[in-house]
Design a protein around this motif. Structure first.
Motif, PDB file in Angstrom:
ATOM      1  N   GLN A  67       0.818  -1.206   0.000  1.00  0.00           N
ATOM      2  CA  GLN A  67       0.000   0.000   0.000  1.00  0.00           C
ATOM      3  C   GLN A  67       0.855   1.261   0.000  1.00  0.00           C
ATOM      4  N   ARG A  68       1.868   1.303   0.903  1.00  0.00           N
ATOM      5  CA  ARG A  68       2.665   2.518   1.071  1.00  0.00           C
ATOM      6  C   ARG A  68       3.671   2.728  -0.058  1.00  0.00           C
ATOM      7  N   GLY A  93       0.525   3.533  -3.321  1.00  0.00           N
ATOM      8  CA  GLY A  93       0.449   4.955  -2.996  1.00  0.00           C
ATOM      9  C   GLY A  93      -0.880   5.554  -3.434  1.00  0.00           C
ATOM     10  N   ASP A  94      -0.795   6.636  -4.211  1.00  0.00           N
ATOM     11  CA  ASP A  94      -2.010   7.296  -4.701  1.00  0.00           C
ATOM     12  C   ASP A  94      -2.343   6.873  -6.132  1.00  0.00           C
ATOM     13  N   ARG A  95      -1.838   5.701  -6.559  1.00  0.00           N
ATOM     14  CA  ARG A  95      -2.035   5.273  -7.943  1.00  0.00           C
ATOM     15  C   ARG A  95      -3.077   4.154  -8.074  1.00  0.00           C
ATOM     16  N   ARG A 103     -11.583  -0.916  -5.486  1.00  0.00           N
ATOM     17  CA  ARG A 103     -11.771  -0.616  -4.060  1.00  0.00           C
ATOM     18  C   ARG A 103     -12.955  -1.384  -3.469  1.00  0.00           C
TER      19      ARG A 103
END
Length: 354
Positions: free
Chosen positions: A244-245, A249-251, A259
């Motif tokens: 996740q990190r 990320g934000d991709r 989701r």
């Protein structure tokens, strides 16, 4: 006027082919002689359908010497190595008949006493064949076509991920076409993924074929992967957090990830997998917010990780590209986190399982 389609199922087509051979065997037997053993077949004597204990689709019998050539036609059903081995116990040589040679499983060309032939080649032996190529093509062959499309993605993926990865095209439990990815072992863990048809049956002819991937870190349906004490943190939790990190990320949208929350439908609480699933839910509740549960999908006894959105077969290259990017990035992160050493560059040998 176009001829009506009559022989539109696998059994009908193979029996029709057997009838054509019985009516005029000359060209087909000559073709077999080239395909099977360079022209050393004996005298053709008989053709039979559903031959022997293994029910081979067609069997041609020769004498001087005694020799049986089996013909196994495949449309959408999976051809397994175990089936081929069984059929070779009653046939001296097996010819696998496919719409396209690229539909053959990867292991088949290396199999002894086995040859490939296309329906176009077979029907070309009968100038006035009552069985037509249009009928053969009308028989459901959608799985084989999708499988061939997926297999074309395997070599580019190997080139990007490196030779230490295993990539195969074995169909899943529902029989749907799939390609599977396995990283080298990192300590006691492995990254895995499957890109497959996203439903348990092929859609009707002409409708889009949906695909999706699932990617995750290896788990078993046991107390190590899913401790009974939810306060204990299994290693997959930290691995998913690193994904996740450091990779997603934000991709989320860019990597075509879904989701959607994992479903708990059809889980039998009395089975080992069902009990493990209940323990997994308690662990997820403790370590992941409600908005993060999509990171913990997968298969209870195979992987934990996210899944992609559904996309059509026309966009399968886009899905495959996102999946390979996730796998490559996550693998480098995991090697460094678990060993304390940087991962080898792509296309280099990775550390062996410890």
């Amino acid at each position: 006027m176009a001829a009506s389609l009559i022989f539109t199922t696998e059994p009908l087509a193979t029996r029709a082919l057997a009838a054509e051979i019985r009516h005029d065997d000359t060209r087909f037997v000559a073709k077999l002689a080239d395909v099977v053993d360079g022209g050393r077949l004996g005298q053709f004597t008989d053709v039979r359908a559903e031959y022997g204990a293994q029910k081979i689709d067609i069997a041609l019998h020769f004498t001087d010497p005694q020799f049986v050539v089996g013909v196994e036609a495949k449309f959408d059903h999976t051809l397994t190595e175990e089936q081929v081995d069984r059929e070779l116990t009653v046939a001296d040589h097996l010819v696998v008949l496919l719409l396209e040679k690229e539909h053959a499983p990867e292991w088949l060309p290396q199999k002894a006493r086995v040859s490939l032939m296309t329906w176009l080649e077979a029907l070309g032996c009968f100038p006035q064949s009552r069985l037509t190529l249009a009928e053969v093509q009308a028989a459901r062959s959608a799985k084989s076509a999708v499988e061939a499309r997926l297999r074309r993605l395997m070599e580019p993926a190997r080139q990007r991920l490196g030779p230490a990865w295993t990539i195969d095209s074995r169909r899943g439990g529902s029989g749907m076409p799939a390609i599977n990815f396995y990283s080298p072992w990192i300590g006691g863990a492995q990254l895995r993924a499957v890109l497959q048809v996203a439903q348990r049956a092929m859609p009707p002819a002409g409708e889009p074929v949906p695909l999706r991937f699932s990617v995750g870190v290896s788990v078993e349906a046991d107390a190590e992967s899913y401790p009974r004490d939810a306060s204990k943190t299994p290693t997959w939790v930290d691995a998913v957090r690193r994904l996740q990190r450091e990779v997603i990320g934000d991709r989320v949208e860019e990597l075509h990830l879904s989701r959607r929350r994992p479903s708990s439908a059809h889980v039998n609480p009395k089975t080992e997998n069902g009990r493990a699933h209940a323990r997994k839910l308690a662990i997820v509740d403790r370590h992941f917010d409600d908005s993060e549960r999509w990171l913990t999908t997968g298969y209870i006894d195979w992987i934990v990780g996210p899944a992609s959105q559904r996309m059509s077969l026309d966009d399968v290259e886009v899905l495959a590209d996102a999946l390979v990017e996730i796998l490559g990035g996550w693998y480098r992160v995991e090697v460094e986190a678990r060993s304390g050493e940087p991962a080898p560059p792509d296309n280099e040998e990775a550390p062996a399982r410890s």
